[in-house]
Write a protein that holds these residues in place. Structure first.
Motif, mmCIF file in Angstrom:
data_model
loop_
_atom_site.group_PDB
_atom_site.id
_atom_site.type_symbol
_atom_site.label_atom_id
_atom_site.label_comp_id
_atom_site.label_asym_id
_atom_site.label_seq_id
_atom_site.Cartn_x
_atom_site.Cartn_y
_atom_site.Cartn_z
ATOM 1 N N TRP A 103 0.833 -1.207 0.000
ATOM 2 C CA TRP A 103 0.000 0.000 0.000
ATOM 3 C C TRP A 103 0.874 1.266 0.000
ATOM 4 O O TRP A 103 0.647 2.195 -0.776
ATOM 5 N N ILE A 104 1.877 1.292 0.879
ATOM 6 C CA ILE A 104 2.780 2.450 0.962
ATOM 7 C C ILE A 104 3.554 2.630 -0.344
ATOM 8 O O ILE A 104 3.658 3.736 -0.890
ATOM 9 N N TYR B 70 14.390 -0.576 6.758
ATOM 10 C CA TYR B 70 14.159 -1.732 7.624
ATOM 11 C C TYR B 70 13.132 -1.397 8.700
ATOM 12 O O TYR B 70 12.219 -2.188 8.978
ATOM 13 N N GLN B 71 13.261 -0.213 9.317
ATOM 14 C CA GLN B 71 12.308 0.192 10.347
ATOM 15 C C GLN B 71 10.920 0.414 9.758
ATOM 16 O O GLN B 71 9.908 0.065 10.388
ATOM 17 N N ILE B 72 10.865 1.013 8.567
ATOM 18 C CA ILE B 72 9.578 1.260 7.920
ATOM 19 C C ILE B 72 8.879 -0.054 7.610
ATOM 20 O O ILE B 72 7.703 -0.259 7.942
ATOM 21 N N GLU B 73 9.609 -0.962 6.980
ATOM 22 C CA GLU B 73 9.011 -2.239 6.585
ATOM 23 C C GLU B 73 8.577 -3.048 7.802
ATOM 24 O O GLU B 73 7.529 -3.701 7.793
ATOM 25 N N LYS C 33 1.373 9.299 8.084
ATOM 26 C CA LYS C 33 1.176 10.741 8.253
ATOM 27 C C LYS C 33 2.359 11.520 7.698
ATOM 28 O O LYS C 33 2.184 12.530 6.997
ATOM 29 N N ARG C 34 3.589 11.073 7.997
ATOM 30 C CA ARG C 34 4.778 11.776 7.524
ATOM 31 C C ARG C 34 4.858 11.763 5.994
ATOM 32 O O ARG C 34 5.309 12.722 5.376
ATOM 33 N N LEU C 35 4.451 10.657 5.389
ATOM 34 C CA LEU C 35 4.493 10.540 3.935
ATOM 35 C C LEU C 35 3.264 11.147 3.275
ATOM 36 O O LEU C 35 3.174 11.169 2.041
ATOM 37 N N ASN D 31 14.048 9.516 3.669
ATOM 38 C CA ASN D 31 14.298 10.946 3.905
ATOM 39 C C ASN D 31 13.127 11.623 4.601
ATOM 40 O O ASN D 31 13.308 12.426 5.520
ATOM 41 N N VAL D 32 11.917 11.311 4.155
ATOM 42 C CA VAL D 32 10.728 11.981 4.693
ATOM 43 C C VAL D 32 10.387 11.479 6.097
ATOM 44 O O VAL D 32 10.038 12.262 6.980
ATOM 45 N N THR D 33 10.480 10.178 6.320
ATOM 46 C CA THR D 33 10.096 9.604 7.619
ATOM 47 C C THR D 33 11.214 9.660 8.646
ATOM 48 O O THR D 33 10.971 9.457 9.831
ATOM 49 N N GLU D 34 12.454 9.908 8.180
ATOM 50 C CA GLU D 34 13.628 9.902 9.055
ATOM 51 C C GLU D 34 13.777 8.551 9.741
ATOM 52 O O GLU D 34 14.160 8.448 10.907
#
Length: 551
Positions: free
Chosen positions: A86-87, A494-497, A530-532, A487-490
């Protein structure tokens, strides 16, 4: 169908119980029972009773009153990954990459959804890297991708052929869309190269990509392809090139400058690390590549000009990011004129001081415990201490053969705490841009590292030149999405996934309708959305009314 409890331990020793909706079935060929996980419900102690009520309400909105007779007709048939796809899909559209692909199709007639196929290959490379054959299974069984229920490997290959046929046009369209939508700063572009090897035979033809050359992975015996990336200050790769494995960096830079000049991006700076630094290589870079930024060794092998630059007195200028820099020019106005930038990182300086203090204290203690004899051969323990990779650098031996702390070495090391040194051929670039350029080398190297690890560029399952080029194009598209998200989420990818992994889509079926239902979304995942600036998936993602059959 039943609810299964799974108990897991965390790093601190605590245990948590997770609930899963599972379906048991018997394999006809073996007669054994297997379990298929239909939906992950979350931690048992965190499941709110209202969660179940939400499911009932969502179903009621579709079916009306959920009477026992109707509820008995529901069946939970499948669960698919939703968060990652989705992201990635939202970013694919937000950055205009979907439009870039669709723009290639205006004058072509395709009966297959080419844009969706290209997206599936890019998303698969990010979330489940593997062969194109494995992508068939991932799309049909593992991932929820909007408007794409399944793929065929042959249609994927046709989509890959379109990518490589439209290589120049595709890269220009993607750059235009991403530069506009991501507001890229492209006034200064950094370049670096790498290569990847193939466990196959060398292509002996003149035009083939697979050639033996200098392997940056230490596999000189295997054929290579060389890859170059042009990267912005923020680490977004805006263009990629593929060359035969024996292509020199000078030839690559010449082609890169020509291609970027056609995009009005002529200001390209070659960035190299200290391992490439020598007088001969600097002359080659200056002659063939134009401006360069190159790392300098602080310890072993430091040349005289660099040593002079390090000891030149002067004030440091503090940048907004906290780094302190000092601009030093050696031999001004002479043929040997060179420009150096000394960079000091206060945080790294404190860290280096603490670590060295711990090592020196440990070395002192080991010297106290050591048995030493004047005029006699060293004991085994003394030899081990003298040659130790950490302690040995701060220990010296006197004329009598006794070991002592090397106070002069400790003092000289203190002068280097938190510092790194770079040189450049440009006398016009601002020192802050030079430092940013060299720091960007780490980002470029990370792009290559992510391609080799996160995206699993290797092993490459293709042998034809066009398919290899297309494969690397797909990796390039994937890296744009990854670096933008980071860059956007800082956060690292790996952390995002990891935060998105728990978001799944469950397929609920009845005799009237099929319904895809979204699982709970954690607060961490919501923060990423939200950040994205990406809309959260609704509880009911999609409904498909079943056709009534005539009696």
């Amino acid at each position: 169908m039943n609810v299964r409890r799974c108990t897991l331990k965390n790093a601190s020793g605590g245990t948590f119980t997770y609930l899963q909706l599972v379906h048991n079935y018997r394999v006809k060929e073996t007669g054994k029972t297997k379990t298929n996980v239909l939906m992950k419900l979350g931690r048992e102690d965190q499941i709110d009773p209202s969660y179940i009520q939400d499911i009932i309400k969502a179903l009621s909105a579709v079916f009306g009153d959920t009477t026992p007779g109707i509820a008995a007709g529901f069946e939970f048939h499948a669960s698919k990954e939703l968060g990652g796809p989705w992201i990635v899909d939202a970013l694919w559209n937000k950055l205009g990459m979907a439009n870039a692909i669709k723009g290639l199709l205006k004058d072509r007639q395709f009966s297959t959804p080419v844009e969706r196929l290209c997206f599936a290959m890019v998303a698969g490379r990010i979330l489940a890297p593997g062969s194109k054959l494995s992508l068939e299974h991932w799309v049909s069984k593992k991932a929820y991708i909007a408007d794409l229920n399944d793929v065929d490997v042959h249609t994927l290959y046709r989509a890959m052929d379109l990518l490589v046929e439209s290589n120049q046009e595709l890269q220009k369209q993607v750059f235009s869309e991403v530069a506009k939508n991501a507001r890229l700063d492209v006034d200064l572009i950094f370049l670096d190269t790498t290569n990847t090897y193939f466990e196959t035979d060398e292509d002996i033809s003149d035009s083939g990509l697979l050639k033996r050359g200098h392997s940056k992975d230490g596999h000189a015996e295997l054929p290579l392809v060389s890859i170059a990336f042009a990267v912005t200050r923020s680490g977004i790769p805006i263009r990629c090139w593929v060359f035969p494995g024996n292509t020199s960096d000078q030839t690559i830079v010449e082609q890169v400058k020509q291609d970027l000049g056609a995009w009005n991006l002529g200001r390209v700076v070659m960035v190299q690390d200290a391992g490439f630094n020598s007088a001969d290589n600097r002359r080659i870079l200056l002659r063939e590549c134009g401006d360069f930024i190159i790392g300098e060794k602080l310890r072993v092998g430091t040349d005289g000009a660099a040593v002079e630059a390090l000891h030149r007195k002067g004030r440091f200028r503090v940048l907004e990011n906290g780094l302190a820099i000092k601009d030093v020019v050696i031999d001004t106005g002479k043929a040997t004129e060179r420009r150096f930038i000394i960079v000091k990182n206060p945080e790294a300086e404190s860290r280096d001081r603490v670590i060295r203090g711990q090592i020196v204290d440990a070395a002192k203690q080991k010297l106290k415990e050591l048995s030493q004899y004047t005029g006699k051969a060293h004991t085994k323990a003394a030899c081990a201490l003298r040659s130790h990779s950490a302690y040995g650098r701060y220990i010296t031996q006197d004329s009598k053969g006794l070991l002592h702390l090397d106070t002069a070495k400790i003092a000289s090391e203190e002068l280097l705490d938190g510092k790194f040194l770079v040189s450049t051929s440009s006398m016009k670039l601002d020192a802050a841009d030079i430092v940013a350029g060299y720091k960007q080398l780490w980002s470029i190297e990370r792009v290559f590292r992510d391609m080799k690890n996160t995206l699993d560029i290797r092993p490459v399952y293709h042998r034809l030149d066009d398919r290899i080029r297309s494969h690397i194009l797909i990796c390039w598209l994937a890296m744009i999405l990854i670096r933008y998200a980071e860059n956007v989420t800082e956060r690292s990818w790996y952390q995002i996934e990891k935060a998105l992994a728990a978001i799944t889509a469950g397929l609920i079926e009845s005799d009237k309708v099929n319904l895809w239902y979204c699982s709970d979304i954690s607060d961490e995942a919501k923060d990423i959305f939200k950040r994205l600036n990406i809309v959260l998936p609704k509880k009911v993602i999609a409904t498909v009314q079943k056709k009534r059959t005539a009696v």
